[in-house]
Motif scaffolding. Structure first.
Motif, PDB file in Angstrom:
ATOM      1  N   ASP A   1      18.467  12.261 -21.697  1.00  0.00           N
ATOM      2  CA  ASP A   1      18.195  13.453 -21.888  1.00  0.00           C
ATOM      3  C   ASP A   1      17.648  14.276 -20.794  1.00  0.00           C
ATOM      4  O   ASP A   1      18.187  15.292 -20.555  1.00  0.00           O
ATOM      5  CB  ASP A   1      16.759  13.449 -22.886  1.00  0.00           C
ATOM      6  CG  ASP A   1      16.956  13.169 -24.354  1.00  0.00           C
ATOM      7  OD1 ASP A   1      18.134  13.136 -24.551  1.00  0.00           O
ATOM      8  OD2 ASP A   1      16.066  12.666 -24.876  1.00  0.00           O
ATOM      9  N   GLN A   2      16.976  13.730 -19.811  1.00  0.00           N
ATOM     10  CA  GLN A   2      16.795  14.273 -18.424  1.00  0.00           C
ATOM     11  C   GLN A   2      17.861  14.563 -17.820  1.00  0.00           C
ATOM     12  O   GLN A   2      17.999  15.935 -17.375  1.00  0.00           O
ATOM     13  CB  GLN A   2      15.969  13.316 -17.711  1.00  0.00           C
ATOM     14  CG  GLN A   2      14.453  13.286 -17.839  1.00  0.00           C
ATOM     15  CD  GLN A   2      13.494  12.119 -17.190  1.00  0.00           C
ATOM     16  OE1 GLN A   2      14.379  11.594 -16.189  1.00  0.00           O
ATOM     17  NE2 GLN A   2      12.500  11.740 -17.521  1.00  0.00           N
TER      18      GLN A   2
ATOM     19  N   ASP B   1      20.804  15.390 -18.955  1.00  0.00           N
ATOM     20  CA  ASP B   1      21.331  16.523 -19.438  1.00  0.00           C
ATOM     21  C   ASP B   1      20.765  17.749 -19.197  1.00  0.00           C
ATOM     22  O   ASP B   1      21.214  18.979 -18.914  1.00  0.00           O
ATOM     23  CB  ASP B   1      21.255  16.275 -21.111  1.00  0.00           C
ATOM     24  CG  ASP B   1      22.700  15.401 -21.396  1.00  0.00           C
ATOM     25  OD1 ASP B   1      23.648  15.305 -20.565  1.00  0.00           O
ATOM     26  OD2 ASP B   1      22.495  15.147 -22.564  1.00  0.00           O
ATOM     27  N   LYS B   2      19.186  17.590 -19.149  1.00  0.00           N
ATOM     28  CA  LYS B   2      18.422  18.785 -18.846  1.00  0.00           C
ATOM     29  C   LYS B   2      18.601  19.428 -17.609  1.00  0.00           C
ATOM     30  O   LYS B   2      18.638  20.468 -17.004  1.00  0.00           O
ATOM     31  CB  LYS B   2      16.947  18.614 -19.140  1.00  0.00           C
ATOM     32  CG  LYS B   2      16.595  18.660 -20.448  1.00  0.00           C
ATOM     33  CD  LYS B   2      15.130  18.287 -20.994  1.00  0.00           C
ATOM     34  CE  LYS B   2      14.992  18.104 -22.448  1.00  0.00           C
ATOM     35  NZ  LYS B   2      14.009  16.954 -22.597  1.00  0.00           N
TER      36      LYS B   2
ATOM     37  N   HIS C   1      21.979  20.810 -16.773  1.00  0.00           N
ATOM     38  CA  HIS C   1      22.284  21.900 -17.641  1.00  0.00           C
ATOM     39  C   HIS C   1      23.550  21.894 -18.480  1.00  0.00           C
ATOM     40  O   HIS C   1      23.693  21.332 -19.400  1.00  0.00           O
ATOM     41  CB  HIS C   1      22.294  23.385 -16.900  1.00  0.00           C
ATOM     42  CG  HIS C   1      20.876  23.657 -16.330  1.00  0.00           C
ATOM     43  ND1 HIS C   1      19.636  23.832 -17.216  1.00  0.00           N
ATOM     44  CD2 HIS C   1      20.328  23.647 -15.078  1.00  0.00           C
ATOM     45  CE1 HIS C   1      18.509  23.808 -16.449  1.00  0.00           C
ATOM     46  NE2 HIS C   1      19.007  23.780 -15.207  1.00  0.00           N
TER      47      HIS C   1
END
Lengths: 450, 737
Positions: A324-325, A327-328, A331
């Motif tokens: 998740d990280q 991906d964040k 971006h």
């Protein structure tokens, strides 16, 4: 033995410590000889150790006795030869415990300090008996302290003095037990959550070469442990397998992060690390493949989980968070990020499948699906989670036969159980993960669409 | 949605990864195998990775698994056949070595099974045999079951594949590999007849191998002519020899005679042959059977048969080996691998070193022949072949040889002697001879040129010259087909003339001088006119010989230009000598003798003086070729003296063509050319002959001719004599009866 305190008090610190060690040796010998059960050092003796060897003040009024660095070194030398010369394992082990078993008091800090120095010295000069005692200590002590000892060794040999790595490298031949425990400790220590908790390159190389040379090394503690499996709570895992899996699975993401941070610096280390983790991952799978024979010999197949379901679950959620990280942070998911994520998921899938097939992980595929439900899509993972297609209509399906020299093969033959059946054959003692054979007829919408 | 698709997916991913990250590829395959343990492709892919990385232990382990778990997979069999091919081959390349090492990692039981199954799947006889051989070599206990069958299969294959030569791949495998395993396996009971059959097969192979001609080289060249055109010298000079179907390395048979002896030793022991258990050498073997032979007449039935076959086999092997050793010294160019080092060919001929001695001695030794010839004139048909007593004195005859020119002379002569001894032994009893003839017929020895050469020499040595002539005649016709290839040195054609020279020598020994001269003039006409340098060596030779000469010995003459022409001249001299010095007058023969005596001068001085004596007795001498061919200053002086009053005013008619000699003194043109050009002049000047010896003009002519001849003294004598042979061929032959 408490009565010797008066004779120790007037002495200087070094000779008092020396005297005490001498008396301790005699005391323990007598105790072992008399066959007293349980062979336990009394509290008075422990107090003496804290006062005259660890120099913890007895009360506020007592003067603080300190040793100079030189005296400390001399003491360590005396201890080294003391352990070296003691020919009886029991005596040596009892003495080591008396000195270094944690007592949950204020002396523990100096105890840890002295232990770390002693073990580091033993590594440097190859004192096998001390390493053997330390291996036992690492099995019985709370993991927090184990990790601290490991940290000291890594600092001493991988960070502080460049080029001293080879000295540490030799421990695998000096004391495989200690080496195995050391690996377990460092894999517990370095969980790849931060840069500080990423293993130094030198350490990683060392571990990879140890396991490649002898995959059974990581199983030494397990092989030498009594069947009772009475592990003290919160001690290190019996094998480093869990920690190693975590390294390999998280590495693609952790090292990618590394690379981003040291963008302007040399990125030479990065492909090396990738290659090392790939090799390590393969070695871990190969170790898994050794397990069925070993577990069968011990009569533990399907009854003892070398990989704990909790740690697997923790790993899966860890991974999910990391992805998740990633991906964040990026971006837009670049192809690099995607590849790293897929590599991590591939390795997770492989580790789960092979661990399950080899009897190291006792759970059903349904359990796995629950654990992995939050993970993004990966073909192999889905294949593993859904399990093999059972109607395998290959005409060449002879019953597998097994050769006697399976143990020497890097890719051993399978156990005489199909990977999904052992749980059925051996009812698992773990109530929370009941043995459930995979339901063949069950459709899975997420089977890879390759 | 099928297992098949899952497996394909897993293998595909592994393949994609293997070049970049082999560890990852293997991790995929390990995972795949735990998912689908019975899928072949997954395990095969694992094997391929290990094999390509040439990791013997792990590849061997995986191959073992596949062999056990997927015994019906064609791919496994293809792999196993690649490995067994590497085992059979002698290739030293890294991959072949890896494959062999891989095979070695497998447990013996699996190796055995693998080889047996691979053999079953093999349809090519040779490959199948090689495979089975691997099995037999590794697992001696399998010899009992498969040994003899394999041997028979190979021998049958020779027949079914129509292989002509005994030196073929099947026989090689049988003799060199299978046979030693079979006969050395004491767990097997082999009938004596089978072992005798095998020993003969082995002997035929080894003899064929040793005596293989350079022709197979030529075949090789022909088959790959494109390649050899670029480098013509390479393959011709090299000693390459390849048995069809085998590699170059496995076509090599080291120490064939020793291997054959080993087999004889083992078979002898197993057949309970008489005598020493261990056959130490061929010579020992001959001695032993010679002793055995003495008991033969007293034996009967089974025992006799067994003794017979031992004697025949042993004696025949000694015969062929000794004959080979002899012929390889005498005619080395026949054999591959012998030629280069040793000296050129040698011809067994009559020893003529006594040719310059007095006629009386010769007359004595040849009287018998002479008489015989006279007899033969009357009834030639019935005497066409020699009678048993022979002309020579049989085995007592010496063979002379120049020891410096033939360093291995003693071995060569010893081989000849041993071969003859073996031959005699084989023909000492009818039973033996019959058995031996069977072997010869089976091996078709009559087509072995090299053996025919030995036989001819042996017959000559026995003194059966008539037989020898017909044997040589046959041989010459065998050799004839290549007269086209005349090398610049004339060496090749010389070798061709080998038989002719021997024929001439035989005819001479038979007293058939005319035939002898015909043959040797054929030889001379094929020779290139020699250089002066070549004449030196033979002169020395004959001087050495003249001391040791005794009776009618034989001699090994080097087949070189330098030796052949002098020998021919000596032989002609020998033919004319008797005739020239008979009581009746024969000026032509005497003239020829004078011409020929110039060679090796002054060896023939004594004979020349005898000739001069005869001329003096006759008071006149007519020999019209005198000035064409006599250039010896001593002789010219002697003849000039004969005309003087002090010399006895002998009438010499030496100038039929004196006109030409005087009127056209054109030394630039050769004598024979002058003769040809001045035919007309010759007839015009006939009147000189009519008034010979009277006119002053004739005296003047003779003086001038003499002066001219003196100036020719420096001319190459051998060229002069060579011209004599060529130009006067017809006269020479006609002057003999």
């Amino acid at each position: 033995m408490g009565d010797i305190r008066q004779s120790l008090l007037p002495r200087d610190v070094l000779s008092a410590a020396k005297e005490l060690l001498y008396h301790l040796d005699i005391y323990i010998c007598n105790m072992v000889q008399s066959g007293r059960q349980p062979p336990q050092v009394d509290s008075k003796t422990l107090d003496l150790i804290e006062e005259f060897i660890l120099h913890t003040p007895k009360d506020r009024n007592a003067p603080v006795r300190r040793m100079s660095a030189l005296q400390e070194l001399q003491l360590l030398e005396i201890m080294c030869s003391c352990f070296q010369e003691q020919s009886r394992d029991t005596v040596r082990q009892l003495m080591f415990s008396a000195l270094f078993n944690l007592q949950g008091n204020q002396a523990d800090e100096s105890r840890m300090a002295l232990l770390s120095k002693l073990v580091s010295m033993a590594v440097a000069v190859g004192r096998v008996p001390i390493l053997e005692c330390a291996a036992t200590w690492l099995q019985r002590t709370h993991r927090v302290y184990c990790v601290r000892l490991a940290q000291v060794l890594v600092d001493d040999y991988c960070s502080m003095v460049p080029g001293s790595g080879p000295t540490l490298h030799n421990i695998h031949s000096a004391s495989p037990r200690f080496c195995c425990q050391f690996i377990t400790a460092v894999t517990t220590l370095y969980d790849l959550t931060s840069d500080e908790l990423t293993p130094p390159m030198e350490l990683l190389q060392m571990i990879v070469s140890w396991i490649q040379d002898d995959p059974r090394l990581v199983l030494i503690t397990f092989l030498n442990s009594p069947l009772s499996g009475s592990q003290p709570i919160s001690s290190l895992d019996v094998t480093p397998l869990g920690g190693l899996i975590r390294w390999c699975i998280k590495a693609p993401l952790a090292y990618r992060r590394d690379k981003k941070q040291t963008n302007n610096g040399s990125s030479d280390g990065e492909p090396d690390a990738a290659r090392l983790f790939s090799a390590l991952h393969l070695s871990v799978l190969q170790v898994f493949m050794l397990l069925p024979n070993i577990l069968n010999e011990k009569g533990l197949f399907g009854r003892l989980a070398l990989l704990q379901m909790e740690s697997v679950a923790a790993l899966a959620s860890d991974l999910s968070r990391l992805l998740d990280q990633a991906d964040k942070h990026t971006h837009a998911a670049t192809s690099d990020t995607h590849a790293a994520s897929q590599l991590a998921l591939d390795r997770l899938a492989q580790a789960l499948q092979v661990a399950m097939a080899s009897g190291a992980l006792l759970c059903s595929r349904e359990d796995l699906r629950a654990i992995c439900s939050r993970l993004p899509h990966n073909n192999l993972l889905q294949l593993v989670l859904s399990g093999p297609v059972m109607y395998y209509n290959n005409i060449h399906t002879p019953p597998l036969t097994y050769s006697p020299h399976a143990a020497h093969s890097p890719i051993p033959t399978l156990p005489p159980h199909a990977p999904h059946t052992p749980l059925a054959a051996h009812p698992a003692p773990h109530a929370q993960y009941p043995a459930q054979p995979f339901m063949t007829g069950m459709p899975f919408p997420f089977r890879p669409g390759h | 949605m099928s297992a098949q698709k899952d497996c394909e997916f897993l293998v595909k991913r592994a393949r994609e990864l293997v070049s970049d990250d082999p560890c990852a590829a293997k991790a995929w395959l390990i995972t795949a195998r735990t998912l689908y343990p019975t899928d072949f492709n997954i395990q095969y892919e694992m094997y391929i990775i290990e094999r390509n990385a040439e990791r013997t232990a792990s590849a061997g382990r995986l191959l073992y698994d596949m062999f056990i778990n997927f015994p019906d997979q064609p791919i496994v069999w293809r792999e196993i056949s690649v490995i067994t091919a590497a085992l059979r081959s002698d290739s030293q390349d890294k991959h072949a070595q890896f494959l062999r090492a891989l095979f070695e990692t497998l447990p013996g039981r699996v190796q055995c099974e693998m080889l047996l199954k691979a053999t079953e799947q093999c349809f090519n006889t040779l490959e199948k045999a090689e495979m089975l051989l691997l099995l037999l070599k590794r697992f001696p206990e399998s010899v009992v079951q498969h040994g003899v069958n394999l041997g028979e299969t190979l021998l049958e294959a020779e027949v079914s594949e129509n292989v002509e030569s005994p030196v073929n791949c099947f026989r090689k495998l049988f003799v060199c590999d299978v046979l030693p395993l079979v006969i050395n396996n004491m767990d097997m009971r082999l009938p004596a007849s089978l072992m005798q059959k095998y020993i003969l097969k082995a002997a035929e192979f080894y003899i064929g191998y040793v005596t293989r001609g350079p022709s197979s080289d030529a075949q090789l060249q022909a088959s790959q002519d494109g390649a050899t055109l670029k480098s013509p010298g390479v393959s011709r000079g090299s000693q390459r020899f390849v048995i069809d179907g085998l590699s170059e390395k496995s076509s090599v048979v080291a120490e064939p005679w020793e291997r054959l002896l080993d087999i004889v030793t083992v078979v002898g022991a197993r057949c309970e042959w008489q005598g020493d258990k261990g056959q130490r050498s061929y010579i020992d073997m001959l001695q032993r059977v010679k002793e055995l032979c003495r008991y033969l007449p007293g034996l009967e039935g089974e025992t006799r048969l067994r003794y017979c076959s031992q004697v025949v086999i042993c004696a025949a092997l000694v015969l062929f080996r000794s004959a080979f050793l002899y012929v390889s010294a005498v005619q080395p160019s026949l054999f591959q691998g012998v030629g280069a080092m040793t000296s050129g060919p040698w011809i067994l001929v009559e020893d003529l070193s006594s040719v310059y001695s007095d006629v009386e001695g010769d007359r004595a030794t040849l009287k018998h022949a002479h008489k015989k010839r006279k007899l033969a004139d009357g009834r030639e048909k019935t005497m066409s072949s020699d009678d048993e007593e022979g002309l020579g004195k049989g085995r007592g005859r010496h063979i002379l040889v120049n020891k410096t020119e033939m360093p291995n002379w003693s071995e060569t002569l010893e081989s000849f002697r041993t071969a003859r001894e073996s031959w005699d032994l084989l023909h000492s009893h009818d039973g033996l001879e019959a058995e031996f003839k069977k072997i010869c017929a089976a091996w078709k020895t009559e087509s072995w040129l090299w053996f025919r050469i030995f036989l001819s020499d042996m017959i000559i040595h026995q003194g059966h010259y008539r037989k020898a002539v017909s044997s040589l005649h046959q041989m010459a016709s065998v050799q004839q087909p290549q007269p086209a290839q005349q090398s610049p040195t004339g060496q090749a054609s010389l070798e061709h003339h080998r038989a002719l020279i021997q024929q001439a020598s035989c005819h001479y020994a038979l007293g058939e001088y005319r035939m002898a001269c015909e043959k040797l003039l054929d030889v001379v006409s094929g020779l290139v006119p020699p250089n002066q340098e070549l004449t030196k060596a033979p002169e020395d030779l004959s001087r050495i010989k003249s001391k040791t000469r005794k009776g009618n010995d034989l001699r090994l003459l080097p087949c070189t230009r330098g030796a052949v022409l002098p020998f021919c001249l000596q032989l002609m001299l020998a033919c004319f000598k008797l005739r020239a010095f008979t009581d009746s007058r024969d000026d032509l023969s005497l003239g020829h003798v004078v011409v020929l005596l110039q060679h090796d001068w002054p060896q023939g001085e004594m004979l020349f003086l005898k000739a001069v004596d005869k001329i003096c007795q006759q008071g006149s001498f007519q020999y019209e070729n005198f000035f064409n061919y006599v250039t010896n200053i001593d002789m010219l002086e002697e003849f000039a003296y004969l005309r003087t009053p002090e010399g006895g005013r002998i009438q010499l008619e030496l100038l039929p063509n004196q006109g030409m000699l005087i009127k056209n003194p054109s030394p630039a043109l050769g004598v024979e050319l002058n003769t040809l050009l001045l035919q007309g002049v010759q007839t015009m000047d006939r009147h000189h002959t009519v008034t010979r010896g009277i006119t002053k003009g004739v005296k003047e002519d003779f003086r001038l001719a003499m002066e001219r001849q003196v100036s020719r003294c420096g001319e190459n004598l051998l060229s002069v004599l060579h011209r004599f042979c060529i130009n006067e061929k017809i006269i020479i032959i006609q002057s003999l009866p």
